[in-house]
Design a protein around this motif. Structure first.
Motif, short mmCIF file in Angstrom:
data_model
loop_
_atom_site.label_atom_id
_atom_site.label_comp_id
_atom_site.label_asym_id
_atom_site.label_seq_id
_atom_site.Cartn_x
_atom_site.Cartn_y
_atom_site.Cartn_z
N ASN A 88 0.83 -1.20 0.00
CA ASN A 88 0.00 0.00 0.00
C ASN A 88 0.88 1.27 0.00
N ASP A 89 1.96 1.23 0.76
CA ASP A 89 2.88 2.38 0.80
C ASP A 89 3.50 2.65 -0.56
N VAL A 90 3.87 1.58 -1.27
CA VAL A 90 4.42 1.73 -2.63
C VAL A 90 3.35 2.30 -3.56
N GLN A 91 2.12 1.79 -3.44
CA GLN A 91 1.03 2.29 -4.28
C GLN A 91 0.79 3.77 -4.02
N LYS A 92 0.86 4.18 -2.76
CA LYS A 92 0.66 5.59 -2.43
C LYS A 92 1.77 6.45 -3.03
N SER A 93 3.01 6.00 -2.90
CA SER A 93 4.13 6.75 -3.47
C SER A 93 4.01 6.86 -4.98
N LEU A 94 3.61 5.78 -5.60
CA LEU A 94 3.42 5.79 -7.05
C LEU A 94 2.28 6.72 -7.44
N SER A 95 1.21 6.68 -6.68
CA SER A 95 0.07 7.56 -6.93
C SER A 95 0.46 9.02 -6.77
N ASP A 96 1.24 9.33 -5.74
CA ASP A 96 1.71 10.70 -5.53
C ASP A 96 2.56 11.18 -6.70
N LEU A 97 3.41 10.29 -7.19
CA LEU A 97 4.26 10.63 -8.34
C LEU A 97 3.41 10.89 -9.59
N VAL A 98 2.44 10.04 -9.83
CA VAL A 98 1.56 10.20 -11.00
C VAL A 98 0.77 11.50 -10.89
N LYS A 99 0.31 11.84 -9.68
CA LYS A 99 -0.41 13.10 -9.48
C LYS A 99 0.48 14.30 -9.82
N LYS A 100 1.73 14.25 -9.39
CA LYS A 100 2.65 15.35 -9.68
C LYS A 100 2.87 15.48 -11.19
N ILE A 101 3.02 14.37 -11.86
CA ILE A 101 3.22 14.40 -13.31
C ILE A 101 1.96 14.93 -13.99
N ALA A 102 0.80 14.45 -13.57
CA ALA A 102 -0.46 14.89 -14.19
C ALA A 102 -0.69 16.38 -13.97
N GLU A 103 -0.36 16.88 -12.77
CA GLU A 103 -0.57 18.30 -12.48
C GLU A 103 0.30 19.21 -13.34
N VAL A 104 1.46 18.70 -13.77
CA VAL A 104 2.31 19.47 -14.67
C VAL A 104 1.58 19.71 -15.99
N ILE A 105 0.80 18.74 -16.39
CA ILE A 105 0.06 18.85 -17.66
C ILE A 105 -1.22 19.65 -17.46
#
Length: 130
Positions: A88-105
């Motif tokens: 779950n911790d890995v999934q959260k970290s990955l989700s946080d990373l994807v959110k940061k990438i998406a917000e750039v767009i």
């Protein structure tokens, strides 16, 4: 009408950046912790044997109370619990990373945060770790 993908330096650079990002992500402490818990899970011969017995008898769980008890024991196993929390911790970290990438767009790009233990989950409410 045929659409052709033109591979240019920008696409190659993006691919290289994606590879670098993936490589750096796998080096995070949260990923290392997950790998450690996964290794402990896989190397626990007693636990693996119990899982095998459960899987082989799952069709009979309704009629065999000892199989139901085994399932409950496995659900409450600290090794399995710790692996699921680390996952779950890995999934959260990955989700946080994807959110940061998406917000750039664009801030309007939704990101699925399907995190089973985010709001406490089954283990978060009922399990106590030794």
């Amino acid at each position: 009408m045929k659409v052709m993908l033109i591979i240019d330096e920008k696409i190659i650079k993006l691919d290289e950046l994606a590879d670098k990002l993936a490589s750096q992500f796998t080096e995070l402490a949260v990923v290392e912790a997950f790998r450690s818990k996964q290794n402990a899970f896989e190397m626990d011969d007693v636990l693996q044997n119990k899982i095998k017995i459960l899987e082989e008898n799952l069709a009979y769980i309704r009629y065999r109370p000892e199989i139901k008890a085994l399932q409950k024991e496995l659900l409450m196993s600290d090794v399995i619990y710790e692996l699921k929390v680390a996952e779950n911790d890995v999934q959260k970290s990955l989700s946080d990373l994807v959110k940061k990438i998406a917000e750039v767009i664009s801030a309007d790009i939704p990101v699925d945060e399907h995190l089973p233990l985010k709001k406490g989950g089954h283990h978060g409410k009922h399990h106590t770790c030794g």
